[in-house]
Write an enzyme that holds these catalytic residues in place. Structure first.
Site, short mmCIF file in Angstrom:
data_model
loop_
_atom_site.label_atom_id
_atom_site.label_comp_id
_atom_site.label_asym_id
_atom_site.label_seq_id
_atom_site.Cartn_x
_atom_site.Cartn_y
_atom_site.Cartn_z
CE LYS A 174 -2.06 -1.08 3.91
NZ LYS A 174 -1.40 -2.35 4.27
NE ARG A 194 -5.46 -1.17 9.48
CZ ARG A 194 -4.30 -0.70 9.01
NH1 ARG A 194 -4.17 0.55 8.70
NH2 ARG A 194 -3.28 -1.51 8.86
NE ARG A 253 7.54 -2.00 6.45
CZ ARG A 253 6.22 -1.90 6.55
NH1 ARG A 253 5.51 -1.36 5.59
NH2 ARG A 253 5.60 -2.37 7.62
NE ARG A 259 5.55 0.01 10.20
CZ ARG A 259 4.45 -0.04 9.46
NH1 ARG A 259 4.40 0.58 8.30
NH2 ARG A 259 3.39 -0.72 9.87
NE ARG A 286 1.64 -4.69 11.10
CZ ARG A 286 2.81 -4.57 10.45
NH1 ARG A 286 3.92 -5.07 10.99
NH2 ARG A 286 2.88 -3.93 9.32
P1 AP5 Z 1 4.78 -1.48 2.08
O1 AP5 Z 1 4.33 -0.76 0.86
O2 AP5 Z 1 5.56 -0.72 3.09
O3 AP5 Z 1 3.55 -2.26 2.76
P2 AP5 Z 1 2.15 -1.72 3.31
O4 AP5 Z 1 1.06 -2.46 2.59
O5 AP5 Z 1 2.11 -0.22 3.29
O6 AP5 Z 1 2.24 -2.33 4.75
P3 AP5 Z 1 2.15 -1.67 6.20
O7 AP5 Z 1 2.96 -2.56 7.09
O8 AP5 Z 1 2.50 -0.23 6.20
O9 AP5 Z 1 0.63 -1.89 6.45
P4 AP5 Z 1 -0.10 -1.91 7.80
O10 AP5 Z 1 -1.50 -1.89 7.34
O11 AP5 Z 1 0.29 -3.03 8.70
O12 AP5 Z 1 0.46 -0.63 8.52
P5 AP5 Z 1 -0.13 0.80 8.84
O13 AP5 Z 1 1.00 1.73 8.90
O14 AP5 Z 1 -1.29 1.13 7.96
O15 AP5 Z 1 5.63 -2.75 1.58
C1 AP5 Z 1 6.23 -3.65 2.53
C2 AP5 Z 1 7.60 -4.08 2.00
O16 AP5 Z 1 7.44 -4.81 0.79
C3 AP5 Z 1 8.56 -2.92 1.67
O17 AP5 Z 1 9.86 -3.28 2.05
C4 AP5 Z 1 8.47 -2.77 0.14
O18 AP5 Z 1 9.68 -2.30 -0.41
C5 AP5 Z 1 8.16 -4.20 -0.28
N1 AP5 Z 1 7.26 -4.28 -1.45
C6 AP5 Z 1 6.03 -3.70 -1.55
N2 AP5 Z 1 5.46 -4.02 -2.73
C7 AP5 Z 1 6.38 -4.80 -3.40
C8 AP5 Z 1 6.37 -5.47 -4.65
N3 AP5 Z 1 5.33 -5.39 -5.50
N4 AP5 Z 1 7.43 -6.20 -4.98
C9 AP5 Z 1 8.49 -6.30 -4.13
N5 AP5 Z 1 8.56 -5.70 -2.92
C10 AP5 Z 1 7.50 -4.96 -2.55
O19 AP5 Z 1 -0.74 0.56 10.29
C11 AP5 Z 1 0.11 0.29 11.40
C12 AP5 Z 1 -0.74 0.25 12.67
O20 AP5 Z 1 -1.37 1.54 12.89
C13 AP5 Z 1 -1.91 -0.75 12.67
O21 AP5 Z 1 -1.48 -2.05 13.05
C14 AP5 Z 1 -2.85 -0.09 13.70
O22 AP5 Z 1 -2.40 -0.34 15.02
C15 AP5 Z 1 -2.68 1.40 13.43
N6 AP5 Z 1 -3.66 1.94 12.45
C16 AP5 Z 1 -3.35 2.50 11.24
N7 AP5 Z 1 -4.46 2.86 10.59
C17 AP5 Z 1 -5.50 2.54 11.40
C18 AP5 Z 1 -6.91 2.67 11.25
N8 AP5 Z 1 -7.48 3.19 10.15
N9 AP5 Z 1 -7.70 2.23 12.28
C19 AP5 Z 1 -7.15 1.72 13.40
N10 AP5 Z 1 -5.83 1.57 13.59
C20 AP5 Z 1 -4.99 1.97 12.60
#
Ligand code: AP5
Length: 205
Positions: free
Chosen positions: A13, A88, A122, A147, A158
């Site tokens: 994402k 979410r 990552r 992270r 997660r």
């Molecule tokens: P990356 O693009 O960083 O992955 P991502 O999908 O953004 O994953 P996140 O870990 O950021 O998602 P998340 O939903 O757990 O975290 P968030 O910050 O939203 O890619 C990952 C890796 O893969 C990278 O190294 C990249 O280089 C590689 N990669 C990507 N695509 C690739 C490809 N096609 N080919 C090769 N390599 C690739 O949330 C964190 C926490 O915040 C949650 O657990 C929760 O506690 C809280 N939170 C956030 N939003 C909310 C909400 N709306 N409601 C309640 N709690 C929330």
């Protein structure tokens, strides 16, 4: 353009959202990034957020809804926005539905074994650039960090939270006719090419 990018943790994402935001000149609104910034600044919100994020649980809806309500009133959102990590829950989706008409909800489908490798590999820079020690290693002179929630135990929680909550959200957006599913397992260049083709068609419509 008003878009959501959805997917399990590690589906890509944040990676693709940065490219979409640049190409279509819309702000990338990541609730995860906003919360991590609060944690970094040591605010009360950040202290609360950290307890949830470190254990892989979702923050309460009222906190997230307040953040989004404030953010989408900022000037840069007049031209549209791209949400990453929001909504979410159905409560968050219903809140958004009251204030906007979305043009696309893009779901990146990805298998768990790839997700684990992507998340454990990552590495980030403090200005938000995303690398991966397996697929896209950072240059030697670039300082990166891992992270706090990218450890196997928290990743498993997660993923569980994602699979417990995603079904109703998918149904919600399917009913609205804006939901599209893409294969997020593919290489970055392939995934973003398909996303751009889809969004170009929407932008030209
Ligand atoms: P990356 O693009 O960083 O992955 P991502 O999908 O953004 O994953 P996140 O870990 O950021 O998602 P998340 O939903 O757990 O975290 P968030 O910050 O939203 O890619 C990952 C890796 O893969 C990278 O190294 C990249 O280089 C590689 N990669 C990507 N695509 C690739 C490809 N096609 N080919 C090769 N390599 C690739 O949330 C964190 C926490 O915040 C949650 O657990 C929760 O506690 C809280 N939170 C956030 N939003 C909310 C909400 N709306 N409601 C309640 N709690 C929330």
């Amino acid at each position: 353009m008003k878009i959501i990018i959805m997917g399990a943790p590690g589906a890509g994402k944040g990676t693709h959202a940065r490219d979409i935001s640049e190409k279509y000149d819309i702000p990338h609104i990541s609730t995860g990034d906003i919360l991590r910034e609060e944690v970094h600044k040591g605010t009360e919100l950040g202290k609360t957020a950290k307890t949830y994020m470190d254990s892989g649980r979702l923050l309460p809806d009222d906190i997230i809804i307040e953040i989004i309500n404030k953010r989408i009133r900022e000037d840069d959102c007049k031209k549209g926005y791209l949400f990453d990590g929001f909504p979410r829950t159905i409560a968050q989706a219903e809140m958004l539905d009251k204030v906007t008409d979305l043009e696309a909800v893009i779901y990146l489908r990805c298998s768990d074994d790839i997700i684990i490798k992507r998340l454990t590999g990552r590495r980030m820079t403090t200005d938000g650039k995303i690398y991966n020690i397996y697929f896209d290693p950072p240059p030697e002179d670039v300082e990166v960090y891992q992270r706090d929630d990218d450890n196997e135990e928290t990743i498993k929680e997660r993923l569980k939270v994602f699979y417990d909550t995603f079904g109703p959200l998918m149904d919600f957006y399917k009913k609205k006719g804006v939901f599209s599913e893409l294969k997020g397992d593919d290489r970055r260049e392939i995934v973003i090419k398909i996303i751009f083709q889809m969004l170009d068609a929407i932008a030209g419509a």
